[in-house]
Design an enzyme around this catalytic site. Structure first.
Site, PDB file in Angstrom:
ATOM      1  N   ARG A  22     -36.194  11.741   3.437  1.00  0.00           N
ATOM      2  CA  ARG A  22     -35.455  10.483   3.615  1.00  0.00           C
ATOM      3  C   ARG A  22     -35.396  10.123   5.103  1.00  0.00           C
ATOM      4  O   ARG A  22     -36.058   9.204   5.548  1.00  0.00           O
ATOM      5  CB  ARG A  22     -34.045  10.611   2.998  1.00  0.00           C
ATOM      6  CG  ARG A  22     -33.337   9.279   2.778  1.00  0.00           C
ATOM      7  CD  ARG A  22     -32.690   8.694   4.002  1.00  0.00           C
ATOM      8  NE  ARG A  22     -31.690   9.590   4.595  1.00  0.00           N
ATOM      9  CZ  ARG A  22     -31.143   9.382   5.781  1.00  0.00           C
ATOM     10  NH1 ARG A  22     -31.496   8.332   6.513  1.00  0.00           N
ATOM     11  NH2 ARG A  22     -30.270  10.238   6.282  1.00  0.00           N
ATOM     12  N   ASP A  23     -34.651  10.882   5.872  1.00  0.00           N
ATOM     13  CA  ASP A  23     -34.421  10.527   7.277  1.00  0.00           C
ATOM     14  C   ASP A  23     -35.733  10.555   8.061  1.00  0.00           C
ATOM     15  O   ASP A  23     -35.997   9.689   8.898  1.00  0.00           O
ATOM     16  CB  ASP A  23     -33.411  11.493   7.894  1.00  0.00           C
ATOM     17  CG  ASP A  23     -32.614  10.880   9.036  1.00  0.00           C
ATOM     18  OD1 ASP A  23     -33.031   9.846   9.572  1.00  0.00           O
ATOM     19  OD2 ASP A  23     -31.574  11.453   9.402  1.00  0.00           O
ATOM     20  N   HIS A 216     -24.755  16.608  10.619  1.00  0.00           N
ATOM     21  CA  HIS A 216     -26.078  15.966  10.600  1.00  0.00           C
ATOM     22  C   HIS A 216     -26.444  15.685  12.051  1.00  0.00           C
ATOM     23  O   HIS A 216     -25.975  14.727  12.652  1.00  0.00           O
ATOM     24  CB  HIS A 216     -25.976  14.684   9.768  1.00  0.00           C
ATOM     25  CG  HIS A 216     -27.246  13.876   9.705  1.00  0.00           C
ATOM     26  ND1 HIS A 216     -28.033  13.824   8.579  1.00  0.00           N
ATOM     27  CD2 HIS A 216     -27.852  13.078  10.613  1.00  0.00           C
ATOM     28  CE1 HIS A 216     -29.070  13.026   8.800  1.00  0.00           C
ATOM     29  NE2 HIS A 216     -28.984  12.563  10.036  1.00  0.00           N
ATOM     30  N   HIS A 218     -29.136  15.276  15.325  1.00  0.00           N
ATOM     31  CA  HIS A 218     -30.480  14.891  15.765  1.00  0.00           C
ATOM     32  C   HIS A 218     -30.796  15.634  17.052  1.00  0.00           C
ATOM     33  O   HIS A 218     -29.898  16.021  17.799  1.00  0.00           O
ATOM     34  CB  HIS A 218     -30.569  13.372  15.950  1.00  0.00           C
ATOM     35  CG  HIS A 218     -30.763  12.637  14.648  1.00  0.00           C
ATOM     36  ND1 HIS A 218     -31.833  11.824  14.405  1.00  0.00           N
ATOM     37  CD2 HIS A 218     -30.033  12.631  13.511  1.00  0.00           C
ATOM     38  CE1 HIS A 218     -31.751  11.326  13.176  1.00  0.00           C
ATOM     39  NE2 HIS A 218     -30.651  11.793  12.610  1.00  0.00           N
ATOM     40  N   CYS A 249     -40.312  13.604  18.212  1.00  0.00           N
ATOM     41  CA  CYS A 249     -41.194  14.646  18.729  1.00  0.00           C
ATOM     42  C   CYS A 249     -40.881  14.819  20.209  1.00  0.00           C
ATOM     43  O   CYS A 249     -40.760  13.841  20.927  1.00  0.00           O
ATOM     44  CB  CYS A 249     -42.648  14.219  18.545  1.00  0.00           C
ATOM     45  SG  CYS A 249     -43.811  15.336  19.317  1.00  0.00           S
ATOM     46  N   ASN A 258     -34.469  14.563  13.427  1.00  0.00           N
ATOM     47  CA  ASN A 258     -33.423  15.516  13.062  1.00  0.00           C
ATOM     48  C   ASN A 258     -33.692  16.874  13.685  1.00  0.00           C
ATOM     49  O   ASN A 258     -34.809  17.181  14.096  1.00  0.00           O
ATOM     50  CB  ASN A 258     -33.389  15.711  11.544  1.00  0.00           C
ATOM     51  CG  ASN A 258     -33.008  14.450  10.817  1.00  0.00           C
ATOM     52  OD1 ASN A 258     -33.854  13.708  10.348  1.00  0.00           O
ATOM     53  ND2 ASN A 258     -31.728  14.188  10.751  1.00  0.00           N
TER      54      ASN A 258
HETATM   55 ZN    ZN Z   1     -30.132  11.026  10.740  1.00  0.00          ZN
END
Ligand code: ZN
Length: 318
Positions: A22-23, A216, A218, A249, A258
């Site tokens: 998803r993300d 969650h 990143h 990246c 993430n």
């Molecule tokens: Zn996210």
């Protein structure tokens, strides 16, 4: 002094929620074909990951990468024991997700007033009402489905900068009161630091107790793992991450992906915290990701370096 007769304490455990399909996939320009998504999810599930966010139910014109999410859900449901999760921004998306048969819904709600208007054209208060409506729909149609609200931009926002912590906590309380089973905190734009993560999750635990949900994080500024560890130290036990840090990246400008699942699983396993994930199989799943998105940069320090000499995982598929 011997401890031999003391009963062994069970190893601590965490839930790694893989959000790459998803993300990750919604952050890259290319669209992974349906068959490749299914093959990747199969490989992820085979590694022992027990929860996968397989897509989102959003208008196709906004995110064409997610147009086939209902089919992806139906495929993922074939894996026994796998919690199949999808993101929904509103009641309409929730209806489609429940129709497809998901086990868990996640609804992003921006803590930043500016981000909320820009992202979903709704105020935070309107989004709390949306969560309330989705909970009512769930109660009526699929009472076993879990509803998670994810507070996005909880640690900062690229539009408005800082987000007052009092507002984040107040929003978490409102979402818990609206009926969300879990309320997670998301560092959507990679602005969090470990001290902030510790403080905000502690305040969340104080305010909503066991409804405090996932971290969650990143990896935009390289602090993803440090932030996960800070959250773990104050009691968080569910972590979102993405295979290969998909969507960002470290070698590309504007990286925003993430935290890397491979590195996160390695960190916890090396600490003696059980994830249920087999690292060798998780590394192997990267091939399915590469095959589905040729040329897309993915990374991960642990798969590139390999496992340390003598490193042995005690259990897998625990
Ligand atoms: Zn996210």
């Amino acid at each position: 002094m011997s401890h031999a007769l003391e009963p062994a304490l069970p190893a601590p455990q965490v839930l790694i929620s893989e959000v790459g399909p998803r993300d990750g996939l919604q952050s890259v320009a290319a669209t992974m074909p349906l068959a490749a998504k299914c093959a990747w999810i199969d490989a992820l599930a085979a590694s022992g990951l027990s929860e996968i966010e397989v897509g989102s139910f959003v208008p196709t014109r906004l995110l064409p990468q997610m147009a086939d999410t209902a089919e992806v859900v139906r495929h993922a449901l074939r894996h026994p024991g796998l919690t199949v999760m999808a993101l929904v921004p509103n009641r309409r998306g929730a209806e489609a997700a429940l129709e497809a048969g998901v086990h868990k819904l996640t609804i992003p709600v921006s803590a930043s007033a500016a981000h909320s208007m820009a992202n979903v054209r709704k105020t935070r208060e309107e989004m709390v009402q949306e969560v309330r409506a989705i909970v009512a729909l769930r109660d009526q149609r699929a009472p076993d489905v879990r509803v998670e609200a994810g507070v996005s931009t909880a640690f900062g926002c690229t539009l408005q900068g800082g987000v007052p912590e009092d507002e984040v906590v107040a929003l978490a309380v409102a979402l818990a009161e609206a009926g969300a089973d879990d309320v997670g905190l998301s560092d959507t734009t990679g602005m969090a630091n470990p001290a902030q993560v510790r403080r905000l999750f502690q305040r969340c635990f104080a305010a909503i107790g066991s409804k405090t949900g996932a971290a969650h994080m990143h990896n935009t500024r390289g602090l993803g793992l440090a932030n996960c560890l800070a959250a773990y130290d104050v009691g968080v036990r569910t972590f979102d991450s993405s295979q290969g840090g998909l969507g960002g990246c470290p070698y590309a400008p504007g990286a925003s992906g993430n935290v890397v699942t491979e590195d996160l699983v390695f960190m916890f396993e090396a600490m003696g915290v059980r994830t249920g994930v087999d690292l060798a199989r998780l590394f192997a799943a990267r091939e399915a990701l590469r095959a589905g998105l040729p040329g897309e940069p993915i990374y991960g320090m642990t798969p590139e370096a390999g496992l340390p000499k003598g490193f042995a995982q005690e259990t897998a598929h625990g």
